[in-house]
Write a protein that holds these residues in place. Structure first.
Motif, mmCIF file in Angstrom:
data_model
loop_
_atom_site.group_PDB
_atom_site.id
_atom_site.type_symbol
_atom_site.label_atom_id
_atom_site.label_comp_id
_atom_site.label_asym_id
_atom_site.label_seq_id
_atom_site.Cartn_x
_atom_site.Cartn_y
_atom_site.Cartn_z
ATOM 1 N N ARG A 7 -39.512 -17.931 72.155
ATOM 2 C CA ARG A 7 -39.969 -16.787 71.354
ATOM 3 C C ARG A 7 -41.277 -16.229 71.915
ATOM 4 O O ARG A 7 -41.419 -15.017 72.116
ATOM 5 N N ALA A 8 -42.225 -17.096 72.163
ATOM 6 C CA ALA A 8 -43.530 -16.666 72.683
ATOM 7 C C ALA A 8 -43.379 -16.007 74.056
ATOM 8 O O ALA A 8 -44.015 -14.985 74.329
ATOM 9 N N TYR A 9 -42.542 -16.569 74.904
ATOM 10 C CA TYR A 9 -42.333 -16.015 76.244
ATOM 11 C C TYR A 9 -41.750 -14.612 76.161
ATOM 12 O O TYR A 9 -42.229 -13.693 76.824
ATOM 13 N N LEU A 10 -40.717 -14.433 75.342
ATOM 14 C CA LEU A 10 -40.092 -13.122 75.212
ATOM 15 C C LEU A 10 -41.017 -12.109 74.539
ATOM 16 O O LEU A 10 -41.029 -10.935 74.914
ATOM 17 N N LYS A 11 -41.795 -12.558 73.570
ATOM 18 C CA LYS A 11 -42.751 -11.644 72.928
ATOM 19 C C LYS A 11 -43.799 -11.181 73.942
ATOM 20 O O LYS A 11 -44.194 -10.024 73.944
ATOM 21 N N LEU A 12 -44.242 -12.078 74.793
ATOM 22 C CA LEU A 12 -45.253 -11.759 75.791
ATOM 23 C C LEU A 12 -44.710 -10.820 76.869
ATOM 24 O O LEU A 12 -45.352 -9.841 77.242
ATOM 25 N N HIS A 13 -43.504 -11.110 77.360
ATOM 26 C CA HIS A 13 -42.934 -10.365 78.481
ATOM 27 C C HIS A 13 -42.038 -9.202 78.051
ATOM 28 O O HIS A 13 -41.733 -8.347 78.876
ATOM 29 N N GLY A 14 -41.619 -9.195 76.808
ATOM 30 C CA GLY A 14 -40.740 -8.126 76.326
ATOM 31 C C GLY A 14 -39.280 -8.399 76.585
ATOM 32 O O GLY A 14 -38.446 -8.243 75.706
ATOM 33 N N SER A 15 -38.965 -8.834 77.807
ATOM 34 C CA SER A 15 -37.594 -9.181 78.155
ATOM 35 C C SER A 15 -37.613 -10.068 79.393
ATOM 36 O O SER A 15 -38.612 -10.131 80.111
ATOM 37 N N ALA A 16 -36.488 -10.744 79.616
ATOM 38 C CA ALA A 16 -36.350 -11.601 80.797
ATOM 39 C C ALA A 16 -34.876 -11.846 81.047
ATOM 40 O O ALA A 16 -34.086 -11.892 80.098
ATOM 41 N N ASN A 17 -34.518 -12.029 82.318
ATOM 42 C CA ASN A 17 -33.127 -12.355 82.594
ATOM 43 C C ASN A 17 -32.922 -13.862 82.484
ATOM 44 O O ASN A 17 -33.881 -14.643 82.480
ATOM 45 N N HIS A 38 -29.941 -18.478 68.545
ATOM 46 C CA HIS A 38 -30.712 -18.616 67.300
ATOM 47 C C HIS A 38 -31.479 -17.328 67.012
ATOM 48 O O HIS A 38 -31.449 -16.805 65.899
ATOM 49 N N TRP A 39 -32.177 -16.810 68.035
ATOM 50 C CA TRP A 39 -32.982 -15.594 67.858
ATOM 51 C C TRP A 39 -32.105 -14.355 67.761
ATOM 52 O O TRP A 39 -32.452 -13.405 67.049
ATOM 53 N N ILE A 40 -30.972 -14.361 68.436
ATOM 54 C CA ILE A 40 -30.026 -13.247 68.324
ATOM 55 C C ILE A 40 -29.495 -13.162 66.900
ATOM 56 O O ILE A 40 -29.439 -12.079 66.311
ATOM 57 N N ALA A 41 -29.120 -14.304 66.330
ATOM 58 C CA ALA A 41 -28.598 -14.347 64.960
ATOM 59 C C ALA A 41 -29.622 -13.848 63.949
ATOM 60 O O ALA A 41 -29.266 -13.252 62.933
#
Length: 85
Positions: A7-17, A38-41
């Motif tokens: 969660r923290a990584y995606l919030k920081l970077h916005g997106s990632a492959n 989990h986060w998609i749901a």
């Protein structure tokens, strides 16, 4: 907990492959997909699948197997604004 780190990584970077996430967390893509679900749901992550976007697909629409399809599997943080009831 790994879910919170993702969660923290995606919030920081916005997106990632998926490959970047796999390399960063040293976890297999399949294991990450389960955790990302989990986060998609919860509606906080959106999965974008750009497979076939490398331009090497046959005219029939079948992937030629260039091996880059996984890098086009992108997860984007999409924070849900919650309203007080």
């Amino acid at each position: 907990m790994m879910l919170m780190e993702i969660r923290a990584y995606l919030k920081l970077h916005g997106s990632a492959n998926i490959l970047d996430l796999s390399n960063h967390f040293r976890v297999s893509p399949d294991a990450l997909r389960g955790m990302l679900q989990h986060w998609i749901a919860k509606g906080e992550v959106v999965r974008h699948d750009f497979s076939g976007s490398c331009g090497d697909c046959h005219s029939s629409g079948h992937c030629s197997g260039c091996g880059t399809a996984a890098s086009f599997e992108v997860y984007e943080w999409h924070e849900v604004v919650r309203r007080a009831v």
